[in-house]
Design a protein around this motif. Structure first.
Motif, short mmCIF file in Angstrom:
data_model
loop_
_atom_site.label_atom_id
_atom_site.label_comp_id
_atom_site.label_asym_id
_atom_site.label_seq_id
_atom_site.Cartn_x
_atom_site.Cartn_y
_atom_site.Cartn_z
N LEU A 1 7.13 2.88 -7.92
CA LEU A 1 7.34 2.96 -6.47
C LEU A 1 6.23 2.24 -5.72
CD1 LEU A 1 8.92 4.01 -4.05
CD2 LEU A 1 7.65 6.16 -4.24
N VAL A 2 4.99 2.42 -6.18
CA VAL A 2 3.85 1.73 -5.56
C VAL A 2 4.03 0.21 -5.67
CG1 VAL A 2 1.36 1.29 -5.72
CG2 VAL A 2 2.25 3.62 -5.98
N VAL A 3 4.44 -0.24 -6.84
CA VAL A 3 4.66 -1.68 -7.05
C VAL A 3 5.78 -2.19 -6.16
CG1 VAL A 3 5.34 -3.44 -8.72
CG2 VAL A 3 3.78 -1.61 -9.41
N CYS A 4 6.84 -1.40 -6.05
CA CYS A 4 7.97 -1.78 -5.20
C CYS A 4 7.53 -1.94 -3.74
CB CYS A 4 9.07 -0.72 -5.30
SG CYS A 4 10.38 -0.86 -4.07
N LEU A 5 6.77 -0.97 -3.24
CA LEU A 5 6.29 -1.05 -1.86
C LEU A 5 5.32 -2.22 -1.70
CD1 LEU A 5 5.70 2.76 -1.13
CD2 LEU A 5 7.67 1.34 -0.52
N GLY A 6 4.55 -2.50 -2.75
CA GLY A 6 3.65 -3.66 -2.70
C GLY A 6 4.43 -4.96 -2.61
N GLU A 7 5.53 -5.05 -3.36
CA GLU A 7 6.37 -6.25 -3.31
C GLU A 7 6.96 -6.46 -1.92
OE1 GLU A 7 8.75 -7.51 -7.04
OE2 GLU A 7 8.90 -5.33 -6.97
N ASN A 8 7.27 -5.35 -1.25
CA ASN A 8 7.88 -5.43 0.08
C ASN A 8 6.84 -5.46 1.21
OD1 ASN A 8 10.45 -5.43 -0.99
ND2 ASN A 8 10.73 -3.21 -0.78
N SER A 9 5.56 -5.54 0.84
CA SER A 9 4.50 -5.55 1.84
C SER A 9 4.63 -6.76 2.77
CB SER A 9 3.13 -5.57 1.15
OG SER A 9 2.09 -5.72 2.09
N ARG A 10 4.26 -6.55 4.02
CA ARG A 10 4.28 -7.64 4.98
C ARG A 10 3.08 -8.58 4.80
NH1 ARG A 10 5.96 -4.59 10.67
NH2 ARG A 10 8.11 -4.08 10.06
N ILE A 11 2.07 -8.10 4.06
CA ILE A 11 0.90 -8.93 3.77
C ILE A 11 1.25 -9.82 2.57
CG2 ILE A 11 -1.55 -8.95 3.17
CD1 ILE A 11 -1.74 -6.14 4.37
N ARG A 12 1.33 -11.10 2.80
CA ARG A 12 1.88 -12.01 1.80
C ARG A 12 1.10 -12.00 0.48
NH1 ARG A 12 5.41 -15.88 1.13
NH2 ARG A 12 4.95 -17.75 -0.11
N ILE A 13 -0.22 -11.95 0.53
CA ILE A 13 -1.01 -12.00 -0.69
C ILE A 13 -0.74 -10.78 -1.56
CG2 ILE A 13 -3.01 -10.95 0.43
CD1 ILE A 13 -3.02 -13.54 -2.45
N ILE A 14 -0.61 -9.62 -0.91
CA ILE A 14 -0.32 -8.39 -1.66
C ILE A 14 1.06 -8.47 -2.29
CG2 ILE A 14 0.12 -5.90 -1.43
CD1 ILE A 14 -2.05 -5.79 0.66
N SER A 15 2.02 -8.94 -1.51
CA SER A 15 3.38 -9.10 -2.02
C SER A 15 3.42 -10.04 -3.22
CB SER A 15 4.29 -9.62 -0.91
OG SER A 15 5.60 -9.86 -1.39
N LEU A 16 2.69 -11.15 -3.14
CA LEU A 16 2.67 -12.13 -4.23
C LEU A 16 2.04 -11.55 -5.49
CD1 LEU A 16 1.74 -15.42 -2.33
CD2 LEU A 16 3.96 -14.82 -3.34
N ILE A 17 0.97 -10.78 -5.31
CA ILE A 17 0.29 -10.18 -6.47
C ILE A 17 1.23 -9.24 -7.22
CG2 ILE A 17 -1.52 -8.55 -7.16
CD1 ILE A 17 -3.27 -9.76 -4.95
N PHE A 18 1.92 -8.37 -6.48
CA PHE A 18 2.83 -7.41 -7.12
C PHE A 18 4.05 -8.11 -7.72
CE2 PHE A 18 0.47 -4.26 -4.60
CZ PHE A 18 0.26 -3.30 -5.59
N LYS A 19 4.53 -9.13 -7.06
CA LYS A 19 5.67 -9.88 -7.62
C LYS A 19 5.27 -10.60 -8.90
CE LYS A 19 8.33 -10.55 -3.36
NZ LYS A 19 8.83 -11.50 -2.35
N ALA A 20 4.04 -11.12 -8.94
CA ALA A 20 3.55 -11.77 -10.15
C ALA A 20 3.43 -10.76 -11.29
CB ALA A 20 2.20 -12.43 -9.88
N TYR A 21 2.95 -9.57 -10.96
CA TYR A 21 2.84 -8.50 -11.95
C TYR A 21 4.20 -8.17 -12.55
CZ TYR A 21 2.94 -3.56 -13.33
OH TYR A 21 3.17 -2.38 -13.99
N VAL A 22 5.20 -8.00 -11.69
CA VAL A 22 6.56 -7.70 -12.16
C VAL A 22 7.10 -8.83 -13.00
CG1 VAL A 22 8.95 -7.32 -11.41
CG2 VAL A 22 7.07 -6.12 -10.26
N PHE A 23 6.87 -10.06 -12.56
CA PHE A 23 7.37 -11.23 -13.29
C PHE A 23 6.79 -11.29 -14.70
CE2 PHE A 23 6.82 -15.70 -14.57
CZ PHE A 23 8.15 -16.10 -14.58
N VAL A 24 5.51 -11.03 -14.83
CA VAL A 24 4.84 -11.11 -16.14
C VAL A 24 5.34 -10.01 -17.07
CG1 VAL A 24 2.64 -10.84 -17.35
CG2 VAL A 24 2.78 -12.27 -15.29
#
Length: 219
Positions: free
Chosen positions: A35-58
């Protein structure tokens, strides 16, 4: 045969306990982390969103067994930190399944009608009040079936932990088969996995039915 089965059952049951412990630890930590990762992906702060999306991708894009090997050898070789096989498996499974649960949560959140956000805004609710009071309760009911599927997959995936010498049911059965040259241990191990899978399927099915009745009453 009965005497032989009685002789190997205690060791297999000890391995089964380790498998159940790994299963429970993974669920307890990966569900909220997802859930934390999901909310991070949907964050309005682009750098945070990119970090969590990269984590999920890996973690969704590489094999779980490869991740087990990476963590098992990375910490002692590069950081001088020696972790037990169980700790390594737990860390790897939690991080891996959190990535999958994050995508399930994200799909559930995106399935909620946008009109509910607008209605909440018109009532003066903040973004956090809308998310935690309106959106997430509905999301959890929507995502229960796919989460249940992942839980069942997790039961079988715990067998991969034997690859890093975790003495789970799979590892124990392998040792017995190699020692005795008999496949009976594999048959018993399969039966134990099936029993555990059946038990969890019953629980998850009842949960889904309970939430579906709630939805029918709400409608």
């Amino acid at each position: 045969m009965a005497e032989y089965i009685g002789m190997i059952i205690p060791a297999l049951m000890q391995g089964a306990v380790v498998s159940v412990e790994l299963f429970c630890v993974t669920l307890i930590f990966s569900l909220p982390l997802g859930l934390v990762v999901c909310l991070g992906e949907n964050s309005r702060i682009r750098i945070i969103s990119l970090i969590f999306k990269a984590y999920v991708f890996v973690f969704r894009g590489t094999p779980l067994m490869l991740q087990l090997f990476f963590f098992y050898f990375f910490f002692p070789i590069n950081m001088g930190i020696r972790m037990t096989a169980f700790a390594t498996a737990s860390l790897t499974f939690v991080l891996n399944y959190a990535a999958y649960f994050a995508e399930i949560y994200r799909g559930g959140i995106n399935s909620i009608d946008r009109g509910q956000y607008e209605a909440a805004k018109s009532l003066g609710l903040s973004r956090s009040q809308t998310l935690f009071g309106i959106i997430l309760p509905q999301t959890f009911r929507v995502v229960l079936p796919p989460v249940s599927n992942e839980v069942i997959v997790l039961i079988k995936d715990t067998a991969l932990a034997s690859s890093i010498a975790l003495v789970d049911i799979m590892r124990v059965s392998q040792k017995i088969v190699n020692r005795d040259g008999s496949l009976v241990a594999y048959v018993i191990a399969a039966a134990l996995y099936l029993v555990f899978t059946f038990f969890m399927t019953v629980i998850l099915t009842r949960l889904e039915k309970r939430f579906s009745r709630y939805d029918e009453q709400s409608a």
